[in-house]
Motif scaffolding. Structure first.
Motif, mmCIF file in Angstrom:
data_model
loop_
_atom_site.group_PDB
_atom_site.id
_atom_site.type_symbol
_atom_site.label_atom_id
_atom_site.label_comp_id
_atom_site.label_asym_id
_atom_site.label_seq_id
_atom_site.Cartn_x
_atom_site.Cartn_y
_atom_site.Cartn_z
ATOM 1 N N LEU A 8 -7.504 -2.861 -0.066
ATOM 2 C CA LEU A 8 -7.261 -1.434 -0.196
ATOM 3 C C LEU A 8 -6.247 -1.183 -1.299
ATOM 4 C CD1 LEU A 8 -7.031 -0.463 3.565
ATOM 5 C CD2 LEU A 8 -8.948 -0.094 2.001
ATOM 6 N N GLY A 32 -4.475 3.812 -5.208
ATOM 7 C CA GLY A 32 -5.058 4.984 -5.841
ATOM 8 C C GLY A 32 -5.903 4.569 -7.026
ATOM 9 N N THR A 33 -5.789 5.343 -8.136
ATOM 10 C CA THR A 33 -6.614 5.079 -9.305
ATOM 11 C C THR A 33 -5.803 5.219 -10.589
ATOM 12 O OG1 THR A 33 -7.305 7.399 -9.442
ATOM 13 C CG2 THR A 33 -8.737 5.892 -8.194
ATOM 14 N N ARG A 72 0.801 -1.224 0.000
ATOM 15 C CA ARG A 72 0.000 0.000 0.000
ATOM 16 C C ARG A 72 0.834 1.274 0.000
ATOM 17 N NH1 ARG A 72 -4.273 1.776 -0.062
ATOM 18 N NH2 ARG A 72 -4.297 2.952 1.844
ATOM 19 N N THR A 98 -0.242 12.648 -7.500
ATOM 20 C CA THR A 98 -0.851 12.207 -6.244
ATOM 21 C C THR A 98 -2.032 13.106 -5.914
ATOM 22 O OG1 THR A 98 0.700 13.545 -4.964
ATOM 23 C CG2 THR A 98 1.260 11.228 -5.270
ATOM 24 N N THR A 128 -12.469 5.521 -14.675
ATOM 25 C CA THR A 128 -11.511 5.468 -13.569
ATOM 26 C C THR A 128 -11.635 4.118 -12.881
ATOM 27 O OG1 THR A 128 -11.634 7.849 -13.229
ATOM 28 C CG2 THR A 128 -10.816 6.535 -11.380
ATOM 29 N N PRO A 158 -5.722 13.222 -2.913
ATOM 30 C CA PRO A 158 -6.193 12.813 -1.587
ATOM 31 C C PRO A 158 -6.428 11.310 -1.452
ATOM 32 C CG PRO A 158 -7.667 14.464 -2.568
ATOM 33 C CD PRO A 158 -6.605 14.171 -3.556
ATOM 34 N N SER A 159 -6.746 10.647 -2.567
ATOM 35 C CA SER A 159 -7.008 9.208 -2.499
ATOM 36 C C SER A 159 -5.772 8.373 -2.801
ATOM 37 C CB SER A 159 -8.134 8.835 -3.467
ATOM 38 O OG SER A 159 -7.741 9.106 -4.800
ATOM 39 N N GLY A 160 -4.597 9.028 -2.955
ATOM 40 C CA GLY A 160 -3.366 8.288 -3.224
ATOM 41 C C GLY A 160 -2.796 8.605 -4.582
ATOM 42 N N PRO A 196 -9.681 1.195 -9.925
ATOM 43 C CA PRO A 196 -8.760 1.087 -8.793
ATOM 44 C C PRO A 196 -7.372 0.641 -9.238
ATOM 45 C CG PRO A 196 -10.351 -0.721 -8.761
ATOM 46 C CD PRO A 196 -10.744 0.190 -9.887
#
Length: 162
Positions: free
Chosen positions: A122, A125-126, A49, A75, A133, A77-79, A135
């Motif tokens: 988890l 990001g995307t 991760r 980058t 979009t 907020p979600s990675g 994962p």
């Protein structure tokens, strides 16, 4: 050598322009590599991760069944956010695997699948194109099992292009 075998060998060797991604043998190798990556995906300790070093600017990415293309890394907020710029980006379902060589912990590229993403994991990001979009997950792989010098999984990119 039997005539039919000779014709097959000549046909296969004439199908390349020096680019391994245009070589039928390397195409089959890339499909096998994608399958092996999915097998390693289920092995404990292979997922990660943390965003590894070396993910910046333009990075190599490829949709299974297509050649290497550019993805622009950033980058949010979600990675990690990757913007894919090549052909064949799947409609949903799908997901990306950010691949790191397990022995050296070095980033190699992103492999994009057009199958359902794993549930309950988890992501990093995307990855997206202009309309979809998906994962993005991190996977440590035994690099020699998915890539070779003769048939590299990711072709070198011209990062100055565009």
């Amino acid at each position: 050598m039997k005539p039919i075998l000779l014709i097959l060998v000549l046909t296969l060797t004439s199908c390349t322009d020096g680019n391994p991604e245009n070589n039928p043998v390397c195409g089959i190798s890339a499909m096998a590599a994608a399958s092996m990556a999915l097998e390693q995906f289920g092995t404990p300790g292979r997922l990660f991760r943390e965003i590894p070093d070396g993910i910046e600017g333009v990075v190599p990415a490829r949709v299974v069944g297509y050649g290497t293309a550019r993805a622009v890394a950033g980058t949010g907020p979600s990675g990690l956010i990757l913007g894919y710029e090549g052909d064949g980006f799947p409609q949903l379902p799908g997901f990306g695997l950010l691949m790191v060589e397990d022995s050296l912990e070095t980033f190699k590229g992103v492999l994009i699948f057009d199958i359902d993403p794993p549930q309950g994991i988890l992501g990093l990001g995307t990855i997206s194109n202009s309309t979809v979009t998906m994962p993005l997950y991190g996977l440590r792989v035994t690099w020699s099992a998915v890539s070779s010098e003769r048939c590299p999984l990711f072709a070198p990119l011209d990062t100055a292009a565009r």
